[in-house]
Every structure is written in C-alpha cells, then in structure tokens.
Design a protein around this motif. Structure first.
Motif, PDB file in Angstrom:
ATOM      1  N   UNK A 223       0.872  -1.179   0.000  1.00 11.84           N
ATOM      2  CA  UNK A 223       0.000   0.000   0.000  1.00 11.84           C
ATOM      3  C   UNK A 223       0.905   1.224   0.000  1.00 11.84           C
ATOM      4  N   UNK A 224       0.615   2.189  -0.877  1.00 14.64           N
ATOM      5  CA  UNK A 224       1.350   3.453  -0.853  1.00 14.64           C
ATOM      6  C   UNK A 224       0.367   4.572  -0.554  1.00 14.64           C
ATOM      7  N   UNK A 225       0.857   5.560   0.192  1.00 12.40           N
ATOM      8  CA  UNK A 225       0.020   6.675   0.628  1.00 12.40           C
ATOM      9  C   UNK A 225       0.932   7.826   1.025  1.00 12.40           C
ATOM     10  N   UNK A 226       0.397   9.009   1.224  1.00 13.28           N
ATOM     11  CA  UNK A 226       1.231  10.065   1.806  1.00 13.28           C
ATOM     12  C   UNK A 226       1.717   9.635   3.187  1.00 13.28           C
ATOM     13  N   UNK A 227       2.908  10.049   3.554  1.00  9.72           N
ATOM     14  CA  UNK A 227       3.369   9.809   4.921  1.00  9.72           C
ATOM     15  C   UNK A 227       2.640  10.730   5.883  1.00  9.72           C
ATOM     16  N   UNK A 228       2.522  11.981   5.489  1.00  7.67           N
ATOM     17  CA  UNK A 228       1.861  12.997   6.310  1.00  7.67           C
ATOM     18  C   UNK A 228       0.882  13.773   5.451  1.00  7.67           C
ATOM     19  N   UNK A 229      -0.110  14.355   6.088  1.00  6.18           N
ATOM     20  CA  UNK A 229      -1.166  15.050   5.352  1.00  6.18           C
ATOM     21  C   UNK A 229      -0.818  16.491   5.036  1.00  6.18           C
ATOM     22  N   UNK A 230       0.287  16.983   5.585  1.00 13.00           N
ATOM     23  CA  UNK A 230       0.670  18.389   5.400  1.00 13.00           C
ATOM     24  C   UNK A 230       2.155  18.485   5.103  1.00 13.00           C
ATOM     25  N   UNK A 273       9.048   5.559   4.972  1.00 15.30           N
ATOM     26  CA  UNK A 273       8.819   6.845   4.308  1.00 15.30           C
ATOM     27  C   UNK A 273      10.050   7.179   3.482  1.00 15.30           C
ATOM     28  N   UNK A 274       9.825   7.457   2.199  1.00 12.73           N
ATOM     29  CA  UNK A 274      10.910   7.852   1.299  1.00 12.73           C
ATOM     30  C   UNK A 274      10.544   9.184   0.655  1.00 12.73           C
ATOM     31  N   UNK A 275      11.532   9.984   0.263  1.00 16.58           N
ATOM     32  CA  UNK A 275      11.234  11.278  -0.347  1.00 16.58           C
ATOM     33  C   UNK A 275      10.451  11.120  -1.653  1.00 16.58           C
ATOM     34  N   UNK A 276       9.295  11.765  -1.719  1.00 18.76           N
ATOM     35  CA  UNK A 276       8.451  11.701  -2.917  1.00 18.76           C
ATOM     36  C   UNK A 276       8.688  12.885  -3.841  1.00 18.76           C
ATOM     37  N   UNK A 277       9.205  13.985  -3.287  1.00 15.17           N
ATOM     38  CA  UNK A 277       9.384  15.199  -4.072  1.00 15.17           C
ATOM     39  C   UNK A 277       9.223  16.415  -3.192  1.00 15.17           C
ATOM     40  N   UNK A 287       6.615   9.725   0.757  1.00 15.27           N
ATOM     41  CA  UNK A 287       5.743   8.661   0.267  1.00 15.27           C
ATOM     42  C   UNK A 287       5.875   7.497   1.239  1.00 15.27           C
ATOM     43  N   UNK A 288       4.752   7.034   1.769  1.00 14.74           N
ATOM     44  CA  UNK A 288       4.758   5.926   2.710  1.00 14.74           C
ATOM     45  C   UNK A 288       4.430   4.618   1.971  1.00 14.74           C
ATOM     46  N   UNK A 289       5.273   3.616   2.179  1.00 10.99           N
ATOM     47  CA  UNK A 289       5.067   2.294   1.594  1.00 10.99           C
ATOM     48  C   UNK A 289       4.845   1.320   2.734  1.00 10.99           C
ATOM     49  N   UNK A 290       3.699   0.652   2.727  1.00 12.84           N
ATOM     50  CA  UNK A 290       3.286  -0.251   3.809  1.00 12.84           C
ATOM     51  C   UNK A 290       3.232  -1.672   3.254  1.00 12.84           C
ATOM     52  N   UNK A 291       3.767  -2.613   4.012  1.00 14.76           N
ATOM     53  CA  UNK A 291       3.776  -4.000   3.564  1.00 14.76           C
ATOM     54  C   UNK A 291       3.006  -4.919   4.485  1.00 14.76           C
ATOM     55  N   UNK A 292       2.861  -6.154   4.042  1.00 15.31           N
ATOM     56  CA  UNK A 292       2.239  -7.168   4.889  1.00 15.31           C
ATOM     57  C   UNK A 292       3.077  -7.392   6.145  1.00 15.31           C
ATOM     58  N   UNK A 293       2.437  -7.811   7.213  1.00 14.34           N
ATOM     59  CA  UNK A 293       3.156  -8.098   8.456  1.00 14.34           C
ATOM     60  C   UNK A 293       4.282  -9.097   8.198  1.00 14.34           C
ATOM     61  N   UNK A 294       5.470  -8.726   8.662  1.00 16.16           N
ATOM     62  CA  UNK A 294       6.668  -9.552   8.599  1.00 16.16           C
ATOM     63  C   UNK A 294       7.276  -9.641   7.196  1.00 16.16           C
ATOM     64  N   UNK A 295       6.704  -8.920   6.234  1.00 16.08           N
ATOM     65  CA  UNK A 295       7.290  -8.911   4.887  1.00 16.08           C
ATOM     66  C   UNK A 295       8.085  -7.620   4.695  1.00 16.08           C
ATOM     67  N   UNK A 296       9.067  -7.426   5.572  1.00 17.84           N
ATOM     68  CA  UNK A 296       9.885  -6.220   5.528  1.00 17.84           C
ATOM     69  C   UNK A 296      10.682  -6.127   4.231  1.00 17.84           C
ATOM     70  N   UNK A 297      11.103  -7.266   3.702  1.00 14.74           N
ATOM     71  CA  UNK A 297      11.938  -7.261   2.510  1.00 14.74           C
ATOM     72  C   UNK A 297      11.222  -6.640   1.316  1.00 14.74           C
ATOM     73  N   UNK A 298       9.937  -6.908   1.157  1.00  6.64           N
ATOM     74  CA  UNK A 298       9.208  -6.333   0.018  1.00  6.64           C
ATOM     75  C   UNK A 298       9.101  -4.818   0.131  1.00  6.64           C
ATOM     76  N   UNK A 299       8.954  -4.321   1.361  1.00  4.96           N
ATOM     77  CA  UNK A 299       8.884  -2.873   1.570  1.00  4.96           C
ATOM     78  C   UNK A 299      10.215  -2.229   1.192  1.00  4.96           C
ATOM     79  N   UNK A 300      11.304  -2.795   1.659  1.00  8.64           N
ATOM     80  CA  UNK A 300      12.626  -2.246   1.337  1.00  8.64           C
ATOM     81  C   UNK A 300      12.929  -2.354  -0.152  1.00  8.64           C
ATOM     82  N   UNK A 301      12.536  -3.474  -0.762  1.00  8.74           N
ATOM     83  CA  UNK A 301      12.788  -3.663  -2.189  1.00  8.74           C
ATOM     84  C   UNK A 301      12.056  -2.614  -3.017  1.00  8.74           C
TER      85      UNK A 301
END
Length: 326
Positions: A223-230, A273-277, A287-301
């Motif tokens: 799941x990707x979403x804003x990290x913060x709303x402002x 959270x990674x820089x989106x711009x 930009x916030x990237x959220x992964x399945x529980x315990x699937x840290x590798x997919x988030x980092x990848x």
C-alpha cells in the motif's frame, strides 16, 4: 547533520521526521528490532512502539536495520531470526508488485500540495509498468476517532510509567507538572481515568484497523500513501511542536491528526517513508510504503526501486557538491 540516526516510532516518530527532512525512515515489523524496557519488559505488549533507522538512502536504512534487528532474550516480544536479509532485499531485482494507492489512507484530509506530489510519485511508479490500483482503505471510523484512540492508547502506557515514577519519588503530575507540555499533561491526566476494561475494549477498534489493511492485502502486495497530510510544520523552540488544527477546512487533532503514520503502529505492519518530491515552496513530502506483516523485505525492495526511479541525492546540495569534487 548525520549519516544515520534512530528514532522510537510510537505513532510515526521515525517516518514523520524522515518525511519532513527529505530522508528515509523505516519502521520494521513490530518485534523485528528489539526494545528492552525496564522495569516493565511487557510495556509495549501490543504492536505500538517500534525502534527504527533514519538515513539518506534506502540501502543505508536497510544496513542499519540489519545491525539493529534480531531476537533479544530480555525483550519477550522480539521476533526470532527467520533469515530475513534486509541488505539483499535492496539490491536484488524484485518481481513487479501489485500496489494499492490510498490517497487519503481511509478518510484523512490531505493538503493539496502534498496530494499532488504523492500522485506524481505514484505516476512514476506506474510508468515502470507496475500495476497500481487506487483503493481507499475502510477502517469503519472517522480519522478523528482513530486519533483519539492513539492518544488514549499511548497515554495509558505513559500514565503507567508516571505512576511507577511517582513511587520512585518523581511526581510528573505534581512537582513537575509545569514542565510538561500542555498536550502531554492532558494526555496523562485523561489516561489515569481510563479503566482496564475500557483499555481492553479499544482493541476492538484496533481490530478494525487491522482488518481494513488486510482487506487490501488480500489482493495487493503493498500500500502506498502520503506519509503525512501536510508539508513540514515549523519546529517549536520549546519542544512543543504541533501541527494544524484543520486541513482543507476539516478539523484535525493538532497532536497526531495530520500524521498518516500511526494506524500501522496499531497493527505492527512494516512501513517506510521515502522522499516523494518537493512542494512548490521547496518543502519535502514523503511517500509511505506499507507492507504485509513480517514482509519487511518487500517494503525495502520497493523503496529501493522507487529511489532508482526518482533519485533524491541531488536534494542534498552539500553532499552533491562533495561528490562532484571527489
């Protein structure tokens, strides 16, 4: 100012500063990085507080995570070593994930400048032939109810610490009350009145958050979403930094209501959270990237893959100049 740092993320305190400073902040799955708390080893008995790295690049964040992670005999909630290789996850070619883009992470109001930057980042992902579906999460409650849940939940833990300290001769709400920020003092005062039953019943709402995320993960890898709303808010010189009281005319809790980070603290999912711009004013957006529980590798990848798509090294002018000189 530093190549690496670490934070304690109870509602976003790794990902929030990363978003505001144009850096990487990684919250691994709950328990991946141990937290030894005393005198209460079970203080964070639920997924809530995570320790994590802040870094300039995803590779650096992964390397620091690899050093920090692993089981600890004095943290009963730490996870066993399952062979996860955070560093290799950044380097290896990853299969094309199926991504859910949640512009409001349910129903958070989002500043138009942030929304535009994040949507542009998502367009960059789609340009790499990665499937992205726009899907809003459904937690079944308003974002203000979620914010109130977080304040109650972390407040109970802090109140327990305060009661213990009082027995040790440190009376936070008595002798030291005038040194507390108004928000923290009110949090402690309110939490003292929360019954054990009411605290346990709050897990019903936490379950809705878990189910809202898992409903999306049934068909998506990330799941990707804003990290913060402002965009970044001014840092208070007295240590009492708070956000806006409203966004797009909609009231929000100035303490946490603008942080689209804390829902995944309730569930223990990994998130980065990674820089989106940058906004038109030149302020960083995460930009916030959220992964399945315990699937840290997919988030980092995926974070590393996005970094290659949209590198942010040039946003560190001092480093860029040093690199050119070398």
């Amino acid at each position: 100012m530093a190549a690496l740092a670490q934070g304690t993320d109870g509602g976003g305190s790794v990902r929030i500063p990363a978003s505001f400073s144009g850096t990487v902040g990684f919250k691994a799955s709950f328990g991946r990085i141990p937290s030894v708390t005393r005198p209460d080893a079970f203080l964070w008995g639920h997924p809530l507080v995570h320790i994590g790295p802040l870094a300039r690049t995803v590779a650096d964040a992964a390397l620091m995570t690899a050093v920090m992670a692993g089981p600890h005999p004095r943290d009963p909630l730490s996870l066993p070593d399952t062979g996860i290789d955070d560093v290799a996850a950044v380097e290896r070619p990853s299969r094309a994930p199926r991504i859910a883009f949640s512009p409001r992470l349910g129903n958070f109001p989002v500043d138009a400048r942030v929304a535009a930057v994040v949507r542009g980042a998502v367009s960059s992902i789609q340009a790499q032939d990665i499937a992205v579906d726009e899907v809003e999460l459904d937690f079944g409650v308003d974002h203000n109810e979620l914010a109130a849940l977080w304040v109650r939940t972390i407040g109970v833990h802090y109140a327990a610490i305060a009661v213990h300290w009082k027995g040790e001769g440190i009376d936070l709400l008595g002798d030291h009350a005038d040194r507390l920020t108004p928000e923290f003092r009110r949090m402690l005062e309110d939490a003292v009145g929360v019954s054990a039953v009411d605290h346990a019943l709050d897990d019903l709402l936490r379950t809705r958050i878990l189910d809202g995320l898992e409903d999306v993960f049934e068909d998506h890898d990330l799941i990707v979403a804003p990290t913060l709303a402002v965009p970044p808010v001014r840092n208070a010189t007295d240590g009492n930094t708070i956000g806006p009281t409203e966004i797009n005319g909609e009231p929000v809790d100035p303490l946490i209501g603008w942080c689209m980070t804390y829902p995944v603290n309730f569930t223990g999912h990994p998130a980065i959270s990674v820089p989106a711009g940058l906004t038109p004013e030149g302020l960083p957006v995460g930009l916030q990237i959220i992964g399945r529980r315990h699937d840290d590798e997919s988030v980092l990848a995926m974070a590393a893959r996005f970094e290659r798509m949209q590198p942010w090294f040039q946003d560190y002018p001092g480093l860029a100049q040093a690199d050119r000189a070398a």
